[in-house]
Structures are given as C-alpha cells and as structure tokens.
Design a protein around this motif. Structure first.
Motif, PDB file in Angstrom:
ATOM      1  N   MET A   1       0.797  -1.171   0.000  1.00  0.00           N
ATOM      2  CA  MET A   1       0.000   0.000   0.000  1.00  0.00           C
ATOM      3  C   MET A   1       0.861   1.264   0.000  1.00  0.00           C
ATOM      4  SD  MET A   1      -3.038   0.644   2.523  1.00  0.00           S
ATOM      5  CE  MET A   1      -4.507  -0.017   1.945  1.00  0.00           C
ATOM      6  N   ALA A   2       1.952   1.252   0.755  1.00  0.00           N
ATOM      7  CA  ALA A   2       2.848   2.402   0.805  1.00  0.00           C
ATOM      8  C   ALA A   2       3.475   2.642  -0.551  1.00  0.00           C
ATOM      9  CB  ALA A   2       3.920   2.187   1.859  1.00  0.00           C
ATOM     10  N   ALA A   7       3.782   5.778  -5.458  1.00  0.00           N
ATOM     11  CA  ALA A   7       3.671   5.819  -6.916  1.00  0.00           C
ATOM     12  C   ALA A   7       2.670   6.879  -7.344  1.00  0.00           C
ATOM     13  CB  ALA A   7       3.264   4.449  -7.459  1.00  0.00           C
ATOM     14  N   ARG A   8       1.557   6.929  -6.611  1.00  0.00           N
ATOM     15  CA  ARG A   8       0.537   7.944  -6.931  1.00  0.00           C
ATOM     16  C   ARG A   8       1.083   9.355  -6.681  1.00  0.00           C
ATOM     17  NH1 ARG A   8      -4.899   5.419  -4.239  1.00  0.00           N
ATOM     18  NH2 ARG A   8      -5.101   3.681  -5.666  1.00  0.00           N
ATOM     19  N   ALA A   9       1.798   9.498  -5.573  1.00  0.00           N
ATOM     20  CA  ALA A   9       2.375  10.806  -5.240  1.00  0.00           C
ATOM     21  C   ALA A   9       3.396  11.206  -6.285  1.00  0.00           C
ATOM     22  CB  ALA A   9       2.990  10.775  -3.852  1.00  0.00           C
ATOM     23  N   LYS A  11       3.490  10.169  -9.369  1.00  0.00           N
ATOM     24  CA  LYS A  11       2.759  10.448 -10.619  1.00  0.00           C
ATOM     25  C   LYS A  11       2.105  11.830 -10.549  1.00  0.00           C
ATOM     26  CE  LYS A  11      -0.269   7.963 -13.744  1.00  0.00           C
ATOM     27  NZ  LYS A  11      -1.173   6.824 -13.908  1.00  0.00           N
ATOM     28  N   ALA A  12       1.524  12.173  -9.398  1.00  0.00           N
ATOM     29  CA  ALA A  12       0.892  13.482  -9.209  1.00  0.00           C
ATOM     30  C   ALA A  12       1.930  14.593  -9.304  1.00  0.00           C
ATOM     31  CB  ALA A  12       0.155  13.533  -7.882  1.00  0.00           C
ATOM     32  N   ALA A  13       3.099  14.358  -8.690  1.00  0.00           N
ATOM     33  CA  ALA A  13       4.167  15.360  -8.740  1.00  0.00           C
ATOM     34  C   ALA A  13       4.641  15.549 -10.173  1.00  0.00           C
ATOM     35  CB  ALA A  13       5.326  14.941  -7.844  1.00  0.00           C
ATOM     36  N   SER A  14       4.714  14.467 -10.905  1.00  0.00           N
ATOM     37  CA  SER A  14       5.126  14.548 -12.304  1.00  0.00           C
ATOM     38  C   SER A  14       4.109  15.349 -13.117  1.00  0.00           C
ATOM     39  CB  SER A  14       5.283  13.135 -12.875  1.00  0.00           C
ATOM     40  OG  SER A  14       5.588  13.185 -14.252  1.00  0.00           O
ATOM     41  N   LYS A  15       2.824  15.120 -12.855  1.00  0.00           N
ATOM     42  CA  LYS A  15       1.762  15.866 -13.558  1.00  0.00           C
ATOM     43  C   LYS A  15       1.836  17.350 -13.211  1.00  0.00           C
ATOM     44  CE  LYS A  15      -1.759  12.351 -14.283  1.00  0.00           C
ATOM     45  NZ  LYS A  15      -3.122  11.918 -13.983  1.00  0.00           N
ATOM     46  N   VAL A  16       2.103  17.659 -11.932  1.00  0.00           N
ATOM     47  CA  VAL A  16       2.214  19.059 -11.502  1.00  0.00           C
ATOM     48  C   VAL A  16       3.382  19.725 -12.214  1.00  0.00           C
ATOM     49  CG1 VAL A  16       2.764  20.553  -9.537  1.00  0.00           C
ATOM     50  CG2 VAL A  16       1.079  18.734  -9.285  1.00  0.00           C
ATOM     51  N   GLU A  17       4.517  19.036 -12.300  1.00  0.00           N
ATOM     52  CA  GLU A  17       5.678  19.596 -12.995  1.00  0.00           C
ATOM     53  C   GLU A  17       5.366  19.831 -14.468  1.00  0.00           C
ATOM     54  OE1 GLU A  17       9.465  17.661 -12.552  1.00  0.00           O
ATOM     55  OE2 GLU A  17       9.047  17.196 -10.444  1.00  0.00           O
TER      56      GLU A  17
END
Length: 102
Positions: A1-2, A7-9, A11-17
């Motif tokens: 789960m961690a 991975a989601r974090a 991926k989200a950071a990559s999308k924000v960048e």
C-alpha cells in the motif's frame, strides 16, 4: 500500500511539474503575442497618424489656394468698381466703429 501511495504521489508530482512547465510555456507564448500585438498597434497608429497629417496638409493647401483666389477676385473687383468698394469699406468701417464704441 505504501508503494502504491508513493507511486501515486510521484505520478501526481510529475503531472504538476508537466502542468507547471506547460503554464510557463503558455505564459511565454502569451508575452510574445502581446509584444507582437503592441508592435502591430504601434505600426497601425503611425500609419493612421500619417493619413491624418496628409489629410490636414491637403486641407491647408486647399484653404490657402482658395484664399488666394478670393483675394485675387477681390483685387479685381476693387479695380473694376472703385467707388462701390470704397462705399463698402466706409460702411464696414462705420459699423465696426459703432460696435467697438459699445
């Protein structure tokens, strides 16, 4: 789960960048467009001002030409009708004197 959360974090950071870079590129393109627009507006304003100046010069030339024609006709009239011209001048002078007296 961690791992999934990381991975989601990630991926989200990559999308924000990616989004931030995209916004930065859009702002840069917008600045370039605004600069070009201002340049075009300046060119248009100069062209319109030139048209206005040319029209004013043409009007001034026409007014000068018409004034010279009227002056020439007036001189010819005075030469052909000296008594009438003197009488008109006397009448205008009299009226001007009355108006200035008040």
């Amino acid at each position: 789960m961690a791992t999934t959360t990381k991975a989601r974090a990630s991926k989200a950071a990559s999308k924000v960048e990616t989004t931030a870079e995209s916004v930065g590129d859009d702002i840069k393109a917008l600045r370039e467009d605004v600069d070009k627009l201002l340049s075009d507006i300046g060119k248009l304003a100069r062209a319109e001002a030139k048209v206005g100046v040319d029209a004013t010069k043409a009007s001034a030339d026409y007014a000068i030409e018409r004034g010279e024609e009227v002056f020439d006709r007036s001189k010819d009239y005075v030469r052909e009708n000296p008594l009438t011209a003197c009488g008109a001048a006397l009448g205008v002078g009299f009226l001007a004197g009355l108006l200035m007296k008040r």
